[in-house]
Design a protein around this motif. Structure first.
Motif, PDB file in Angstrom:
ATOM      1  N   VAL A  28      39.916 -18.628  -3.075  1.00 19.40           N
ATOM      2  CA  VAL A  28      39.173 -17.372  -3.188  1.00 19.40           C
ATOM      3  C   VAL A  28      37.869 -17.413  -2.402  1.00 19.40           C
ATOM      4  O   VAL A  28      37.482 -16.422  -1.763  1.00 19.40           O
ATOM      5  N   ARG A  29      37.200 -18.562  -2.409  1.00 19.66           N
ATOM      6  CA  ARG A  29      35.901 -18.668  -1.733  1.00 19.66           C
ATOM      7  C   ARG A  29      35.990 -19.521  -0.469  1.00 19.66           C
ATOM      8  O   ARG A  29      35.056 -20.263  -0.146  1.00 19.66           O
ATOM      9  N   ASN A 172      28.307 -11.630  -6.054  1.00 18.56           N
ATOM     10  CA  ASN A 172      29.716 -11.721  -5.654  1.00 18.56           C
ATOM     11  C   ASN A 172      30.594 -11.914  -6.895  1.00 18.56           C
ATOM     12  O   ASN A 172      31.377 -12.864  -6.988  1.00 18.56           O
ATOM     13  N   SER A 175      34.704 -12.266  -7.094  1.00 17.66           N
ATOM     14  CA  SER A 175      35.267 -13.589  -6.797  1.00 17.66           C
ATOM     15  C   SER A 175      35.248 -14.476  -8.029  1.00 17.66           C
ATOM     16  O   SER A 175      36.231 -15.162  -8.338  1.00 17.66           O
ATOM     17  N   THR A 178      37.748 -13.468 -10.668  1.00 20.86           N
ATOM     18  CA  THR A 178      39.078 -13.936 -10.271  1.00 20.86           C
ATOM     19  C   THR A 178      39.244 -15.423 -10.551  1.00 20.86           C
ATOM     20  O   THR A 178      40.240 -15.854 -11.140  1.00 20.86           O
TER      21      THR A 178
END
Length: 222
Positions: A28-29, A172, A175, A178
């Motif tokens: 994701v990151r 953020n 993110s 998630t």
């Protein structure tokens, strides 16, 4: 459960939480991690990766606290309503309320941001699909009436554990929402499905210990 088996149970859940968070966080990151790879800052990359693992350990502990709290709540609910059937209907009602709150208040979906709407619908589907599959196997491997309770735990308790991330509205956050869902689901599914195994192992260990004690008593008597 014996202390020995509880320690195994705890550390296995800890490893699952850390591993899942590290993998999902890396995916994701990746934009964040890739800058360290591109610039050759491998020490920083490892540090950030280890931080993800530590975050997973933290979420695992949160999930385990939620699990043992639920065991108490479940017993309290059965005793209070004096009927497992009635308690199951109450749990279904709470599930419906939590899902309604999740969709209409926590997600705050809008037609103006299609990408975010799709993301949160995928997360909702992941929560529901994982919960249904876990509850199915829980009922199959133990007792059929465990289905509703398993659904309640996987949906309601996981959502409560996930709630602090959902309540943040800056940075953020999408993110992190998630990333944090996956270790909670993985650890909760593990706990729900594996607890009977550790309980049986504990009973076997206690029986073996009792046999050794009896054997020592007989040896002394001779």
């Amino acid at each position: 459960m014996t202390i020995r088996n509880w320690v195994k149970f705890f550390f296995n859940a800890l490893l699952i939480g850390g591993g899942i968070t590290a993998i999902v966080g890396l995916i994701v990151r990746w934009e964040f991690f890739s800058q360290y790879v591109a610039s050759g800052e491998y020490i920083e990359f490892i540090g950030a990766f280890l931080w993800m693992i530590f975050l997973g350990f933290t979420m695992s502990v949160v999930a385990q606290m939620g699990f043992f709290a639920y065991l108490t709540v479940h017993q309290f609910g059965v005793n209070m309503f004096r009927s497992l059937t009635l308690w199951n209907w109450v749990q279904l009602l709470i599930i419906a309320v939590v899902l309604f709150d999740l969709i209409f208040f926590r997600f705050q979906l809008t037609s103006e941001n299609t990408g975010r709407t799709v993301l949160y619908l995928v997360l909702l589907f992941t929560l529901l699909a994982t919960s249904i599959v876990t509850a199915y196997y829980k009922a199959k491997w133990t007792k059929k009436h465990a289905l509703i309770s398993a659904l309640f735990f996987m949906i309601v308790i996981t959502t409560l554990e996930w709630l602090p991330a959902l309540m943040v509205r800056s940075g953020n956050i999408d993110s992190w929402v998630t990333i944090l869902l996956f270790p909670l689901l993985a650890v909760n599914a593990y706990q729900l499905l594996m607890l009977p195994k550790y309980n049986r192992k504990s009973d076997e260990d206690k029986a073996k210990l009792e046999e050794r004690r009896e054997a020592r008593k007989l040896a002394k008597a001779k």
